[in-house]
Design a protein around this motif. Structure first.
Motif, PDB file in Angstrom:
ATOM      1  N   LEU B 136     -10.086   8.319 -12.271  1.00  0.00           N
ATOM      2  CA  LEU B 136     -10.525   7.009 -11.782  1.00  0.00           C
ATOM      3  C   LEU B 136     -12.001   7.053 -11.428  1.00  0.00           C
ATOM      4  CD1 LEU B 136      -7.982   5.371  -9.331  1.00  0.00           C
ATOM      5  CD2 LEU B 136      -8.532   4.778 -11.685  1.00  0.00           C
ATOM      6  N   GLU B 137     -12.678   5.939 -11.646  1.00  0.00           N
ATOM      7  CA  GLU B 137     -14.097   5.876 -11.291  1.00  0.00           C
ATOM      8  C   GLU B 137     -14.234   6.063  -9.788  1.00  0.00           C
ATOM      9  OE1 GLU B 137     -12.364   3.466 -12.798  1.00  0.00           O
ATOM     10  OE2 GLU B 137     -12.910   4.127 -14.831  1.00  0.00           O
ATOM     11  N   ARG B 138     -15.298   6.774  -9.392  1.00  0.00           N
ATOM     12  CA  ARG B 138     -15.495   7.050  -7.967  1.00  0.00           C
ATOM     13  C   ARG B 138     -15.608   5.771  -7.159  1.00  0.00           C
ATOM     14  NH1 ARG B 138     -20.030  11.164  -6.437  1.00  0.00           N
ATOM     15  NH2 ARG B 138     -19.594  10.083  -4.496  1.00  0.00           N
ATOM     16  N   GLY B 139     -16.177   4.754  -7.796  1.00  0.00           N
ATOM     17  CA  GLY B 139     -16.393   3.476  -7.114  1.00  0.00           C
ATOM     18  C   GLY B 139     -15.132   2.915  -6.495  1.00  0.00           C
ATOM     19  N   GLN B 140     -13.986   3.184  -7.111  1.00  0.00           N
ATOM     20  CA  GLN B 140     -12.724   2.650  -6.591  1.00  0.00           C
ATOM     21  C   GLN B 140     -12.455   3.148  -5.176  1.00  0.00           C
ATOM     22  OE1 GLN B 140     -10.427   0.615  -8.062  1.00  0.00           O
ATOM     23  NE2 GLN B 140     -11.687   0.295  -9.880  1.00  0.00           N
ATOM     24  N   GLY B 141     -12.598   4.471  -5.004  1.00  0.00           N
ATOM     25  CA  GLY B 141     -12.368   5.045  -3.686  1.00  0.00           C
ATOM     26  C   GLY B 141     -13.443   4.605  -2.696  1.00  0.00           C
ATOM     27  N   GLU B 142     -14.669   4.567  -3.174  1.00  0.00           N
ATOM     28  CA  GLU B 142     -15.781   4.189  -2.301  1.00  0.00           C
ATOM     29  C   GLU B 142     -15.647   2.741  -1.836  1.00  0.00           C
ATOM     30  OE1 GLU B 142     -19.023   7.285  -4.261  1.00  0.00           O
ATOM     31  OE2 GLU B 142     -19.071   5.162  -4.810  1.00  0.00           O
ATOM     32  N   ALA B 143     -15.258   1.873  -2.778  1.00  0.00           N
ATOM     33  CA  ALA B 143     -15.086   0.464  -2.419  1.00  0.00           C
ATOM     34  C   ALA B 143     -13.980   0.312  -1.387  1.00  0.00           C
ATOM     35  CB  ALA B 143     -14.760  -0.350  -3.662  1.00  0.00           C
ATOM     36  N   ALA B 144     -12.904   1.088  -1.590  1.00  0.00           N
ATOM     37  CA  ALA B 144     -11.789   1.014  -0.642  1.00  0.00           C
ATOM     38  C   ALA B 144     -12.253   1.453   0.742  1.00  0.00           C
ATOM     39  CB  ALA B 144     -10.637   1.894  -1.115  1.00  0.00           C
ATOM     40  N   ALA B 145     -13.056   2.544   0.778  1.00  0.00           N
ATOM     41  CA  ALA B 145     -13.558   3.034   2.053  1.00  0.00           C
ATOM     42  C   ALA B 145     -14.495   2.002   2.686  1.00  0.00           C
ATOM     43  CB  ALA B 145     -14.282   4.364   1.853  1.00  0.00           C
ATOM     44  N   ALA B 146     -15.317   1.368   1.847  1.00  0.00           N
ATOM     45  CA  ALA B 146     -16.265   0.382   2.356  1.00  0.00           C
ATOM     46  C   ALA B 146     -15.545  -0.817   2.945  1.00  0.00           C
ATOM     47  CB  ALA B 146     -17.202  -0.072   1.235  1.00  0.00           C
ATOM     48  N   LEU B 147     -14.362  -1.097   2.410  1.00  0.00           N
ATOM     49  CA  LEU B 147     -13.594  -2.222   2.947  1.00  0.00           C
ATOM     50  C   LEU B 147     -12.854  -1.838   4.216  1.00  0.00           C
ATOM     51  CD1 LEU B 147     -12.127  -3.698  -0.338  1.00  0.00           C
ATOM     52  CD2 LEU B 147     -13.625  -4.865   1.283  1.00  0.00           C
ATOM     53  N   GLY B 148     -12.995  -0.577   4.618  1.00  0.00           N
ATOM     54  CA  GLY B 148     -12.386  -0.144   5.864  1.00  0.00           C
ATOM     55  C   GLY B 148     -10.987   0.418   5.719  1.00  0.00           C
ATOM     56  N   LEU B 149     -10.553   0.694   4.483  1.00  0.00           N
ATOM     57  CA  LEU B 149      -9.230   1.288   4.328  1.00  0.00           C
ATOM     58  C   LEU B 149      -9.285   2.767   4.711  1.00  0.00           C
ATOM     59  CD1 LEU B 149      -7.937  -0.154   0.930  1.00  0.00           C
ATOM     60  CD2 LEU B 149      -7.488  -0.959   3.234  1.00  0.00           C
ATOM     61  N   THR B 150      -8.229   3.250   5.339  1.00  0.00           N
ATOM     62  CA  THR B 150      -8.166   4.680   5.649  1.00  0.00           C
ATOM     63  C   THR B 150      -7.880   5.433   4.345  1.00  0.00           C
ATOM     64  OG1 THR B 150      -5.794   4.598   5.999  1.00  0.00           O
ATOM     65  CG2 THR B 150      -7.192   4.214   7.924  1.00  0.00           C
ATOM     66  N   TYR B 151      -7.997   6.774   4.416  1.00  0.00           N
ATOM     67  CA  TYR B 151      -7.765   7.617   3.238  1.00  0.00           C
ATOM     68  C   TYR B 151      -6.396   7.343   2.632  1.00  0.00           C
ATOM     69  CZ  TYR B 151      -7.218  11.897   0.459  1.00  0.00           C
ATOM     70  OH  TYR B 151      -7.008  12.795  -0.550  1.00  0.00           O
ATOM     71  N   TRP B 152      -5.372   7.368   3.502  1.00  0.00           N
ATOM     72  CA  TRP B 152      -4.019   7.219   2.982  1.00  0.00           C
ATOM     73  C   TRP B 152      -3.764   5.816   2.464  1.00  0.00           C
ATOM     74  CZ3 TRP B 152      -1.830  11.297   1.468  1.00  0.00           C
ATOM     75  CH2 TRP B 152      -2.080  12.515   2.127  1.00  0.00           C
ATOM     76  N   LYS B 153      -4.367   4.828   3.123  1.00  0.00           N
ATOM     77  CA  LYS B 153      -4.175   3.453   2.657  1.00  0.00           C
ATOM     78  C   LYS B 153      -4.816   3.261   1.301  1.00  0.00           C
ATOM     79  CE  LYS B 153      -3.000  -0.238   5.620  1.00  0.00           C
ATOM     80  NZ  LYS B 153      -3.338  -1.080   6.775  1.00  0.00           N
ATOM     81  N   SER B 154      -6.029   3.806   1.122  1.00  0.00           N
ATOM     82  CA  SER B 154      -6.693   3.615  -0.168  1.00  0.00           C
ATOM     83  C   SER B 154      -5.951   4.381  -1.259  1.00  0.00           C
ATOM     84  CB  SER B 154      -8.175   4.010  -0.091  1.00  0.00           C
ATOM     85  OG  SER B 154      -8.325   5.396  -0.252  1.00  0.00           O
ATOM     86  N   MET B 155      -5.392   5.555  -0.887  1.00  0.00           N
ATOM     87  CA  MET B 155      -4.556   6.290  -1.827  1.00  0.00           C
ATOM     88  C   MET B 155      -3.394   5.406  -2.292  1.00  0.00           C
ATOM     89  SD  MET B 155      -4.690   9.247  -3.086  1.00  0.00           S
ATOM     90  CE  MET B 155      -6.097  10.318  -3.065  1.00  0.00           C
ATOM     91  N   ARG B 156      -2.691   4.887  -1.312  1.00  0.00           N
ATOM     92  CA  ARG B 156      -1.439   4.188  -1.599  1.00  0.00           C
ATOM     93  C   ARG B 156      -1.680   2.849  -2.321  1.00  0.00           C
ATOM     94  NH1 ARG B 156       1.896   1.056   1.554  1.00  0.00           N
ATOM     95  NH2 ARG B 156       0.440   1.194   3.277  1.00  0.00           N
ATOM     96  N   LEU B 157      -2.738   2.159  -1.905  1.00  0.00           N
ATOM     97  CA  LEU B 157      -2.921   0.811  -2.443  1.00  0.00           C
ATOM     98  C   LEU B 157      -3.865   0.749  -3.646  1.00  0.00           C
ATOM     99  CD1 LEU B 157      -3.253  -1.003   0.993  1.00  0.00           C
ATOM    100  CD2 LEU B 157      -1.259  -0.957  -0.494  1.00  0.00           C
ATOM    101  N   ILE B 158      -4.831   1.659  -3.695  1.00  0.00           N
ATOM    102  CA  ILE B 158      -5.869   1.552  -4.733  1.00  0.00           C
ATOM    103  C   ILE B 158      -5.775   2.679  -5.762  1.00  0.00           C
ATOM    104  CG2 ILE B 158      -8.349   1.287  -5.163  1.00  0.00           C
ATOM    105  CD1 ILE B 158      -7.387  -0.807  -3.214  1.00  0.00           C
ATOM    106  N   ILE B 159      -5.822   3.914  -5.275  1.00  0.00           N
ATOM    107  CA  ILE B 159      -5.978   5.051  -6.190  1.00  0.00           C
ATOM    108  C   ILE B 159      -4.692   5.353  -6.967  1.00  0.00           C
ATOM    109  CG2 ILE B 159      -6.702   7.465  -6.379  1.00  0.00           C
ATOM    110  CD1 ILE B 159      -8.909   5.897  -5.184  1.00  0.00           C
ATOM    111  N   LEU B 160      -3.605   5.575  -6.234  1.00  0.00           N
ATOM    112  CA  LEU B 160      -2.376   5.998  -6.916  1.00  0.00           C
ATOM    113  C   LEU B 160      -1.841   4.972  -7.926  1.00  0.00           C
ATOM    114  CD1 LEU B 160      -0.352   7.961  -4.197  1.00  0.00           C
ATOM    115  CD2 LEU B 160      -1.714   8.838  -6.084  1.00  0.00           C
TER     116      LEU B 160
END
Lengths: 214, 271
Positions: B136-160
């Motif tokens: 996955l493009e790095r931007g996906q994780g970074e955008a999730a973090a920028a929106l204030g999602l925690t690590y596990w939330k961004s994993m569950r909702l965006i990355i996985l």
């Protein structure tokens, strides 16, 4: 343990390498033929190729080994364990090789084939002189991966046919003499890991060198 | 060839309940496959998440674990476990296995069979999943973090959801391999299709079975092989169908993993 039984471990290691080498040769030759069938303009030939691939890719290797050895012998064919083992593993892997070559051929691009045909090459000439040399480069990494799979699958031969003294078989023999299961299997595992990990590293190196940017 | 198609050599198929006998064995293989698939997917995901962890104390052992188990022959692992699992474990398993499980699941070596299948396949599947996630493009994780999602939330909702979707063909190919590999547990004495087929081919003079059917080995195992071919073909057709529909809907690209036997199949399928 290793020092005591080194000759046995070494012999098993070499038998495994031998099984893989012969199976690899069969797989590449048969796989190339099947791949050639699968890109023929004649429908019946393509169909034969497809049936081959779907059959050998989806049948368990153990079943294939039973058919090739016990089955053929019961039918009156006098086949030896080495021929049955390498033949089965070779034909099984050939289905995957054919798929790898076929996708490599498709990666070459229709334009090249059209250009070659319009320059007056016949269809077989086009395949041999234009398509294959390019396809081979895309095909080498998957071939490497299949070799790794073959190293692992070769262990089934010794177990199923009993007569091929490969690394796993030797380990079982040493174990039944010493009962030091953990140690015996540890050193046999080291043997297998030497083969698979070095193959993985070679594939990775080749991949970096051969990659073509299209 | 005439031996192969000679009707006399196929008579066993219609005689008695030979075919049903083999099919009950085949059903055991399917059940073992389903159990091992479930366990391998769960442990595979856990291992993949551990391997991509930023903490080295977590990622390093996970990497070693994955590389060791996926680079050993599965039959080697199964045989080792059958020899090495302590008797106390086997007893514990035998006394705790639910009574409604099939008979083949009740034997003490069943634990070694399922553990072997799971150790190997969870390591392979972990590697498939990891490849999907890191592709996955790095931007996906970074955008999730920028929106204030925690690590596990961004994993569950965006990355996985995105990463794993890319790996569906490779995963299904591995599950097909797993399905074929269930035949290997016959080596340690689990009563499944290979053993049932073996009984059908026993000669009538056999001192163990007495009333052997004496069916020709070649034809019997060809039949067993075709059962696997049929089920695996259905499985791969189904996945290709799902794959194409999903991709049309979401526009995701399929990613490639190296070092995988069936990746070749998965790739060819998606072309």
């Amino acid at each position: 343990m290793l020092a005591d039984h080194f000759p046995q471990f070494r012999d098993g290691f070499l038998v495994t390498l031998g099984l893989v080498a012969v199976s690899f040769a069969i797989a590449v030759v048969v796989g190339t033929l099947i791949a050639a069938l699968r890109v023929q303009p004649i429908r019946a030939l393509r169909w034969i190729g497809t049936v081959y691939v779907e059959f050998f890719r989806n049948i368990p290797l153990l079943v294939l080994l039973f058919i090739a050895f016990a089955g053929l012998r019961r039918a009156g064919v006098n086949i030896g364990p080495f021929a049955a083992g390498t033949g089965s593993l070779g034909l099984y892997t050939a289905a995957y090789v054919a798929e790898a070559i076929r996708s490599g051929v498709f990666a070459v691009g229709q334009g090249q084939i059209e250009a070659s045909l319009s320059m007056g090459f016949t269809y077989p000439q086009t395949l041999r002189k234009i398509v294959l040399p390019q396809a081979i480069r895309t095909v080498i990494p998957p071939l490497g991966n299949l070799t790794i799979a073959m190293i692992k699958n070769s262990a089934i031969i010794g177990v199923a046919l009993g007569l091929a003294q490969d690394l796993l078989k030797e380990a079982r023999i040493i174990n039944s003499n010493t009962f030091q299961t953990n140690e015996v299997f540890f050193w046999a595992a080291v043997g297998y890991l030497i083969m698979t990990v070095s193959a993985t590293l070679t594939v990775r190196r080749l991949e970096q060198r051969l990659v073509i940017r299209r | 060839m005439s031996y192969l198609v000679d009707p006399a050599n196929w008579e066993w198929l219609g005689a008695g309940n030979n075919l049903r006998f083999i099919l009950t064995g085949f059903l055991i293989n399917i059940e073992i496959a389903l159990l091992a698939m479930l366990l391998s997917l769960v442990f595979g995901l856990v291992l993949a998440l551990m391997r991509i962890s930023k903490r080295r104390a977590v990622s390093a052992p996970a990497s070693l674990w994955i590389e060791v188990w996926r680079n050993l022959p599965l039959i080697f692992i199964i045989l080792y476990l059958a020899l090495a699992i302590p008797e106390s474990w086997r007893d514990a398993y035998e006394s705790s296995v639910p009574a409604w499980f099939p008979d083949a699941f009740q034997t003490p070596f069943f634990l070694a069979a399922v553990m072997g299948l799971t150790l190997y396949n969870s390591a392979v599947i972990a590697e498939i999943m990891r490849a999907g996630i890191v592709s996955l493009e790095r931007g996906q994780g970074e955008a999730a973090a920028a929106l204030g999602l925690t690590y596990w939330k961004s994993m569950r909702l965006i990355i996985l959801p995105q990463g794993l979707r890319r790996m569906v063909p490779a995963t299904v190919s591995q599950l097909i391999t797993l399905n074929k590999d269930t035949t290997l547990v016959s080596i340690i004495g689990i009563q499944e299709v290979m053993r049932q087929a073996r009984i059908v081919t026993n000669t009538s003079g056999s001192p163990f079975t007495g009333s052997g059917v004496d069916a020709p080995l070649l034809q019997v195992f060809l039949t067993v092989g075709l059962m696997f071919v049929l089920v695996n073909l259905l499985l791969s057709r189904l996945s290709t169908r799902l794959e194409i529909r999903e991709r049309r809907k979401t526009g995701t690209e399929v990613e490639k993993v190296t070092g995988l036997e069936d990746q070749v199949a998965a790739e060819a399928q998606t072309r």
